[in-house]
Design a protein around this motif. Structure first.
Motif, mmCIF file in Angstrom:
data_model
loop_
_atom_site.group_PDB
_atom_site.id
_atom_site.type_symbol
_atom_site.label_atom_id
_atom_site.label_comp_id
_atom_site.label_asym_id
_atom_site.label_seq_id
_atom_site.Cartn_x
_atom_site.Cartn_y
_atom_site.Cartn_z
ATOM 1 N N GLU A 1 -6.081 6.818 8.998
ATOM 2 C CA GLU A 1 -6.026 5.381 9.222
ATOM 3 C C GLU A 1 -4.618 4.872 8.924
ATOM 4 O O GLU A 1 -4.022 5.222 7.927
ATOM 5 C CB GLU A 1 -7.043 4.693 8.306
ATOM 6 C CG GLU A 1 -7.278 3.256 8.675
ATOM 7 C CD GLU A 1 -8.486 2.702 7.937
ATOM 8 O OE1 GLU A 1 -8.318 1.646 7.338
ATOM 9 O OE2 GLU A 1 -9.547 3.330 7.976
ATOM 10 N N ALA A 2 -4.082 4.035 9.796
ATOM 11 C CA ALA A 2 -2.718 3.534 9.641
ATOM 12 C C ALA A 2 -2.654 2.506 8.516
ATOM 13 O O ALA A 2 -3.519 1.643 8.392
ATOM 14 C CB ALA A 2 -2.241 2.915 10.947
ATOM 15 N N LYS A 4 0.132 -0.046 6.121
ATOM 16 C CA LYS A 4 1.448 -0.663 5.985
ATOM 17 C C LYS A 4 1.661 -1.020 4.525
ATOM 18 O O LYS A 4 0.715 -1.295 3.790
ATOM 19 C CB LYS A 4 1.536 -1.953 6.812
ATOM 20 C CG LYS A 4 1.401 -1.750 8.304
ATOM 21 C CD LYS A 4 2.656 -1.155 8.887
ATOM 22 C CE LYS A 4 2.695 -1.171 10.389
ATOM 23 N NZ LYS A 4 1.783 -0.279 11.051
ATOM 24 N N GLU A 64 -4.432 -1.762 5.237
ATOM 25 C CA GLU A 64 -4.704 -1.205 6.560
ATOM 26 C C GLU A 64 -4.067 -2.115 7.608
ATOM 27 O O GLU A 64 -3.910 -3.310 7.397
ATOM 28 C CB GLU A 64 -6.219 -1.095 6.797
ATOM 29 C CG GLU A 64 -6.907 -0.048 5.951
ATOM 30 C CD GLU A 64 -7.172 -0.495 4.516
ATOM 31 O OE1 GLU A 64 -7.128 -1.711 4.257
ATOM 32 O OE2 GLU A 64 -7.396 0.381 3.669
ATOM 33 N N ASP A 65 -3.719 -1.540 8.746
ATOM 34 C CA ASP A 65 -3.055 -2.292 9.817
ATOM 35 C C ASP A 65 -3.775 -3.596 10.162
ATOM 36 O O ASP A 65 -3.139 -4.626 10.345
ATOM 37 C CB ASP A 65 -2.939 -1.442 11.086
ATOM 38 C CG ASP A 65 -1.750 -0.503 11.045
ATOM 39 O OD1 ASP A 65 -0.992 -0.520 10.059
ATOM 40 O OD2 ASP A 65 -1.593 0.269 12.001
ATOM 41 N N PRO A 93 5.835 0.739 7.615
ATOM 42 C CA PRO A 93 4.810 1.777 7.653
ATOM 43 C C PRO A 93 4.913 2.623 6.389
ATOM 44 O O PRO A 93 5.982 2.785 5.823
ATOM 45 C CB PRO A 93 5.159 2.597 8.893
ATOM 46 C CG PRO A 93 6.557 2.243 9.243
ATOM 47 C CD PRO A 93 6.862 0.918 8.632
ATOM 48 N N VAL A 94 3.773 3.144 5.972
ATOM 49 C CA VAL A 94 3.757 3.954 4.755
ATOM 50 C C VAL A 94 2.755 5.100 4.955
ATOM 51 O O VAL A 94 1.779 4.957 5.683
ATOM 52 C CB VAL A 94 3.415 3.086 3.524
ATOM 53 C CG1 VAL A 94 2.020 2.536 3.588
ATOM 54 C CG2 VAL A 94 3.612 3.841 2.224
ATOM 55 N N GLU A 95 3.035 6.195 4.299
ATOM 56 C CA GLU A 95 2.163 7.359 4.414
ATOM 57 C C GLU A 95 1.740 7.804 3.019
ATOM 58 O O GLU A 95 2.590 8.035 2.152
ATOM 59 C CB GLU A 95 2.944 8.483 5.104
ATOM 60 C CG GLU A 95 2.144 9.715 5.350
ATOM 61 C CD GLU A 95 2.981 10.758 6.101
ATOM 62 O OE1 GLU A 95 2.695 11.948 5.908
ATOM 63 O OE2 GLU A 95 3.879 10.381 6.846
ATOM 64 N N GLU A 96 0.449 7.887 2.775
ATOM 65 C CA GLU A 96 -0.055 8.342 1.479
ATOM 66 C C GLU A 96 0.100 9.852 1.387
ATOM 67 O O GLU A 96 -0.293 10.572 2.311
ATOM 68 C CB GLU A 96 -1.517 7.943 1.293
ATOM 69 C CG GLU A 96 -2.051 8.292 -0.067
ATOM 70 C CD GLU A 96 -3.464 7.802 -0.282
ATOM 71 O OE1 GLU A 96 -4.110 8.325 -1.192
ATOM 72 O OE2 GLU A 96 -3.922 6.918 0.459
ATOM 73 N N ILE A 97 0.682 10.310 0.281
ATOM 74 C CA ILE A 97 0.923 11.756 0.149
ATOM 75 C C ILE A 97 0.156 12.379 -1.015
ATOM 76 O O ILE A 97 0.167 13.593 -1.160
ATOM 77 C CB ILE A 97 2.423 12.055 0.018
ATOM 78 C CG1 ILE A 97 3.002 11.384 -1.215
ATOM 79 C CG2 ILE A 97 3.168 11.654 1.267
ATOM 80 C CD1 ILE A 97 4.379 11.890 -1.604
#
Length: 98
Positions: A1-2, A4, A64-65, A93-97
């Motif tokens: 899921e995208a 931000k 979420e977007d 934009p952000v990415e969970e790692i």
């Protein structure tokens, strides 16, 4: 899921108004950094000194977007209603790692 990352910076003296507006809109997950110092274009510097008193708070909102438009609406409303608070916001934009 995208997702931000919305970064909201504002004068610490407006904390109650900012937090109440976000909570009223159902935005209740955040990380708050208190007593940040800095200089911007729309307000006087906030450096916590005798010459440049004041401090900022910084909110990090991973949303979420589909929630971004509501956050933007709330931030713009805060900016209109509290022009001296120096509300500023950014979306990336952000990415969970982990």
């Amino acid at each position: 899921e995208a997702v931000k990352m919305v970064v909201v910076i504002y004068g610490a003296e407006s904390d109650e108004d900012v937090m109440a507006a976000l909570k009223a809109a159902g935005i209740d997950r955040y990380t708050k950094l208190c007593e940040a110092r800095g200089e911007g274009q729309e307000t006087q510097p906030k450096l916590a000194t005798h010459i440049w008193p004041g401090k900022n708070n910084v909110l990090l909102l991973a949303v979420e977007d589909e929630a971004v438009p509501e956050v933007v609406r709330v931030v713009r409303e805060l900016k209109r209603e509290h022009p001296r608070a120096g509300v500023k916001a950014f979306v990336a934009p952000v990415e969970e790692i982990a």
